[in-house]
Design a protein around this motif. Structure first.
Motif, PDB file in Angstrom:
ATOM      1  N   LEU A  53      -8.704  37.605   3.683  1.00  0.00           N
ATOM      2  CA  LEU A  53      -8.961  39.035   3.735  1.00  0.00           C
ATOM      3  C   LEU A  53     -10.341  39.356   3.183  1.00  0.00           C
ATOM      4  N   THR A  54     -10.814  40.552   3.458  1.00  0.00           N
ATOM      5  CA  THR A  54     -12.093  41.004   2.908  1.00  0.00           C
ATOM      6  C   THR A  54     -12.100  40.838   1.393  1.00  0.00           C
ATOM      7  N   ALA A  56     -11.872  38.262  -0.382  1.00  0.00           N
ATOM      8  CA  ALA A  56     -10.993  37.223  -0.928  1.00  0.00           C
ATOM      9  C   ALA A  56     -11.774  36.161  -1.690  1.00  0.00           C
ATOM     10  N   SER A 183      -7.599  42.771  -2.410  1.00  0.00           N
ATOM     11  CA  SER A 183      -8.672  42.727  -1.410  1.00  0.00           C
ATOM     12  C   SER A 183      -9.328  44.095  -1.249  1.00  0.00           C
ATOM     13  N   ARG A 186     -11.371  45.064  -4.463  1.00  0.00           N
ATOM     14  CA  ARG A 186     -12.609  44.287  -4.570  1.00  0.00           C
ATOM     15  C   ARG A 186     -13.618  44.712  -3.504  1.00  0.00           C
ATOM     16  N   HIS A 203     -13.143  50.588   4.375  1.00  0.00           N
ATOM     17  CA  HIS A 203     -12.114  49.570   4.185  1.00  0.00           C
ATOM     18  C   HIS A 203     -10.750  50.052   4.660  1.00  0.00           C
ATOM     19  N   GLU A 211      -7.513  43.691   9.794  1.00  0.00           N
ATOM     20  CA  GLU A 211      -6.940  42.485   9.211  1.00  0.00           C
ATOM     21  C   GLU A 211      -5.427  42.436   9.405  1.00  0.00           C
ATOM     22  N   THR A 231      -6.511  34.947  -6.085  1.00  0.00           N
ATOM     23  CA  THR A 231      -6.375  36.256  -6.720  1.00  0.00           C
ATOM     24  C   THR A 231      -7.165  36.321  -8.013  1.00  0.00           C
TER      25      THR A 231
END
Length: 241
Positions: A53-54, A56, A183, A186, A203, A211, A231
């Motif tokens: 994921l974005t 990550a 994700s 962040r 996002h 996603e 994580t």
């Protein structure tokens, strides 16, 4: 006998993220195990994908693996799928701003194959392009090539890396597992400097739906030979290797 560090070839893209500082002993051990897994694949050219994921941690892990592999004496080519998106000047021809539009249309998969993955393959010419269209300047860099030595390891990070258009070209697939809320948090924090108040909608309205569609259609985690819970950057956990 001391092994001589090999060169890491990097993209000419202006969208660059620095190599992370030295990690914790736990992180270093994980990076070393993954690098060993890659090197066991053989002495010829290898193509490794890092998906997730974005935000990550794909790019950071790519840089860390590049340093570890080059220290083992194997030359590395570093690339990102972000450097192979279709140019914005063509955006009026298709939807690129919705979640589904971003997933379906943003990336130029034929260019990824012809410019990077096929040349980097075991029977390819080795003349690899590490950046097609610069995502910031929109300059076309597809004429700039790097000659991949016969023992080079090509490490590519990016979302949607296991899509059917390119999945068959990887010699090893790495999936970084993070909670979707992690994700999102962040990613928004990372992009606020560039996107300002629009980072959250970018996002929530584009990346997250894209996603979700990717996971529903492709199931990328099940395609990966290596799965890492990323994580906690300081304490990643290998789930499959």
């Amino acid at each position: 006998m001391e092994v001589r560090r090999a060169r890491v070839h990097r993209s000419v893209s202006t969208w660059q993220q620095p190599t992370p500082p030295a990690g914790t002993p736990e992180r270093t051990a994980v990076v070393e195990r993954i690098a060993e897994r890659i090197l066991r694949l053989g002495a010829g050219r290898l193509r490794v994908a890092i998906d997730g994921l974005t935000a990550a941690g794909k790019t950071g892990l790519g840089h860390e693996l590049a340093e570890q592999i080059s220290a083992a004496g194997r030359p590395v080519l570093r690339a990102s799928l972000d450097d192979f998106k279709r140019p914005w000047r063509e955006a009026h021809l298709y939807d690129r701003t919705s979640g589904e539009g971003y997933y379906r249309n943003a990336f130029d998969y034929p260019a990824i194959v012809s410019l990077l993955l096929q040349p980097a393959g075991p029977r390819g010419s080795g003349r690899c392009v590490l950046c097609g269209i610069d995502p910031l300047t929109q300059q076309d860099h597809s004429a700039i090539t790097v000659q991949a030595p016969p023992d080079a390891v090509v490490v590519v990070d990016g979302v949607f890396a296991f899509r059917p258009e390119i999945n068959e070209h990887w010699d090893l697939r790495i999936w970084l597992e993070v909670d979707p809320e992690v994700s999102l948090r962040r990613g928004i924090a990372r992009d606020q400097a560039m996107e300002g108040s629009g980072a959250e909608s970018l996002h929530r309205d584009r990346y997250v739906p894209a996603e979700r569609l990717y996971i529903a259609e492709v199931g990328p985690a099940r395609l990966a030979e290596v799965v890492v819970d990323n994580t906690d950057f300081d304490h990643p956990r290998i789930l499959r290797i």
